[in-house]
Design an enzyme around this catalytic site. Structure first.
Site, PDB file in Angstrom:
ATOM      1  N   ALA A   1     101.398 -67.150  42.496  1.00  0.00           N
ATOM      2  CA  ALA A   1     101.605 -67.747  43.818  1.00  0.00           C
ATOM      3  C   ALA A   1     100.615 -68.874  44.106  1.00  0.00           C
ATOM      4  O   ALA A   1     100.489 -69.326  45.232  1.00  0.00           O
ATOM      5  CB  ALA A   1     101.478 -66.671  44.892  1.00  0.00           C
TER       6      ALA A   1
ATOM      7  N   ASP B   1      94.359 -57.273  45.994  1.00  0.00           N
ATOM      8  CA  ASP B   1      94.966 -58.609  46.005  1.00  0.00           C
ATOM      9  C   ASP B   1      95.762 -58.792  47.303  1.00  0.00           C
ATOM     10  O   ASP B   1      96.769 -59.492  47.353  1.00  0.00           O
ATOM     11  CB  ASP B   1      95.869 -58.807  44.768  1.00  0.00           C
ATOM     12  CG  ASP B   1      96.148 -60.267  44.444  1.00  0.00           C
ATOM     13  OD1 ASP B   1      95.506 -61.150  45.051  1.00  0.00           O
ATOM     14  OD2 ASP B   1      97.022 -60.522  43.589  1.00  0.00           O
TER      15      ASP B   1
ATOM     16  N   HIS C   1      92.480 -61.195  49.618  1.00  0.00           N
ATOM     17  CA  HIS C   1      92.637 -62.519  50.254  1.00  0.00           C
ATOM     18  C   HIS C   1      92.665 -62.441  51.771  1.00  0.00           C
ATOM     19  O   HIS C   1      92.268 -63.373  52.457  1.00  0.00           O
ATOM     20  CB  HIS C   1      93.929 -63.177  49.782  1.00  0.00           C
ATOM     21  CG  HIS C   1      93.956 -63.443  48.315  1.00  0.00           C
ATOM     22  ND1 HIS C   1      93.420 -64.580  47.756  1.00  0.00           N
ATOM     23  CD2 HIS C   1      94.427 -62.711  47.283  1.00  0.00           C
ATOM     24  CE1 HIS C   1      93.571 -64.541  46.434  1.00  0.00           C
ATOM     25  NE2 HIS C   1      94.174 -63.411  46.123  1.00  0.00           N
TER      26      HIS C   1
ATOM     27  N   HIS D   1      88.843 -58.054  45.039  1.00  0.00           N
ATOM     28  CA  HIS D   1      89.922 -59.044  45.031  1.00  0.00           C
ATOM     29  C   HIS D   1      90.816 -58.826  46.250  1.00  0.00           C
ATOM     30  O   HIS D   1      91.774 -58.066  46.198  1.00  0.00           O
ATOM     31  CB  HIS D   1      90.700 -58.897  43.717  1.00  0.00           C
ATOM     32  CG  HIS D   1      91.726 -59.968  43.486  1.00  0.00           C
ATOM     33  ND1 HIS D   1      92.222 -60.248  42.240  1.00  0.00           N
ATOM     34  CD2 HIS D   1      92.344 -60.835  44.332  1.00  0.00           C
ATOM     35  CE1 HIS D   1      93.117 -61.220  42.329  1.00  0.00           C
ATOM     36  NE2 HIS D   1      93.211 -61.591  43.595  1.00  0.00           N
TER      37      HIS D   1
HETATM   38 ZN   LIG Z   1      94.659 -62.784  44.146  1.00  0.00          ZN
END
Ligand SMILES: [Zn+2]
Length: 387
Positions: free
Chosen positions: A144, A278, A70, A68
């Site tokens: 978000a 993340d 981004h 995970h």
């Molecule tokens: Zn995420």
């Protein structure tokens, strides 16, 4: 003294020496012999003469695996360019992450198609596939993610991405209680796509039904879902009660209180935990304003928030997550490393990476005594060197 371990190249054979972090123990003075792309041999008490004197106290980790992430270093997978994918691959190597799922945000189908296209053409060697986080999520727990593009789960939409990119779609985070979600879970189960529950308002019973249908993980446990309530255990309670479900945790000291991290590690066992970052594009960069999936997020002291004050991903790196998990949860370092290497590899069904074992891919990371990554190898090739 920042030198860590020794790298010896004798007649084409690469040998790494240091404290080896194996899945179940640490070998204080070990040696790994790499042959081509793979680990040929591990010596727990090497006898061959020292070719150099660069033997020190650092660790050798297996390459870390992030399910995970981004973005990092100013780039985001949603940029959907060859350049961004290659740059992220290099930046992740610099923090010891040798394999990862590029993670998308909730977005219109065209934007997601562009990401799959970039993944297909760029295909950096650390990219194991795409993790779609959204858009089939609960609006109240969007964190978000952009509200306007959240939509009901659709097998047709997912089938379109699979037709376009084949095996590149590896994982979807969705709210299993949402419209059409269980139908999609069943479809994914048949097509070997992992489904993780997250950004969800699922009740305890809805969560159990999702696990029974093939949902095997929970995305960033506790974040973007209702808190644990003793009469209303919800997704968190179900995930903790079910021993066959693995849970992601963001161990940055912000997303979860250290005591919660310790409790979860005790309940799930270190093998039930997936350390993820993340991480967003601001990772490794200064505080300031950054784009995340079309929204502006503000990073102060490394903590990213939306204008509404919601946490917006993290600026964590996996090498830091490993040491912080060992510290907060009071688990052995090898268990913490395992939660960011062997466990995610097994979740993905990859049985020749994620551990320092003979025959496994030579994805290896040299880490100094301060926890900093000094060098990274992928498939036997040096892909990052801090010197
Ligand atoms: Zn995420």
């Amino acid at each position: 003294m920042t030198q860590t371990g020794a790298v010896i190249d004798v007649a084409g054979e690469v040998v790494l020496r240091g404290r080896l972090v194996l899945p179940d123990r640490i070998v204080p003075h070990g040696e790994i012999i790499i042959d081509g792309e793979r680990i040929a041999e591990i010596n727990v008490s090497p006898t061959r003469p020292h070719v150099t004197d660069r033997w020190t106290d650092g660790w050798i980790f297996p390459g870390l695996i992030d399910l995970h992430v981004h973005g990092i270093g100013g780039r985001d997978f949603m940029d959907a360019t060859d350049d961004a994918f290659q740059a992220i691959d290099r930046s992740l190597a610099s923090v010891g992450c040798t394999a990862y799922l590029g993670t998308t945000m909730s977005a219109p189908p065209q934007a997601l198609q562009a990401v799959f296209e970039a993944a297909r053409t760029a295909a950096p060697s650390g990219l194991l596939g795409i993790h779609m986080e959204g858009p089939f999520i609960h609006p109240e727990h969007r964190g978000a993610q952009s509200l306007e593009v959240i939509r009901p789960a659709s097998v047709d939409e997912i089938e379109g991405y699979v037709k376009q990119a084949g095996r590149l779609l590896r994982r979807i985070t969705l709210a299993p209680e949402g419209p059409g979600a269980l139908e999609l879970v069943n479809w994914c189960h048949q097509h070997a796509i992992l489904v993780s529950a997250g950004h969800s308002h699922a009740t305890f019973d809805e969560a159990l039904a999702a696990f029974d249908a093939g949902v095997g993980e929970v995305t960033h446990l506790f974040n973007a879902m209702p808190p644990l309530h003793h009469r209303n255990p919800g997704l968190v309670g179900a995930a903790l009660a079910r021993s066959d479900v693995k849970v992601e945790m963001i161990v940055d000291g912000i997303h979860l209180h250290p005591a919660i991290i310790q409790l979860v590690a005790r309940l799930k066992g270190p093998q039930g935990v997936l350390l993820v970052t993340d991480a967003i594009r601001a990772t490794l960069l200064q505080d300031g304003q950054y784009d995340l999936g079309g929204q502006t997020v503000t990073v102060i002291d490394g903590v990213a928030r939306t204008s509404q004050g919601n946490l917006a991903g993290s600026t964590l790196t996996l090498n830091r997550a490993v040491f912080q998990f060992a510290d907060f949860a009071q688990v052995d370092l090898f268990d913490a490393v395992r939660a960011a290497s062997l466990t995610p590899a097994q979740v993905l069904g990859l049985y020749d990476q994620g551990a320092i074992r003979p025959g496994y891919l030579a994805d290896l990371v040299l880490v100094d005594t301060l926890g900093r990554v000094r060098a990274t190898w992928r498939r036997g090739h040096l892909i990052f060197d801090a010197r």
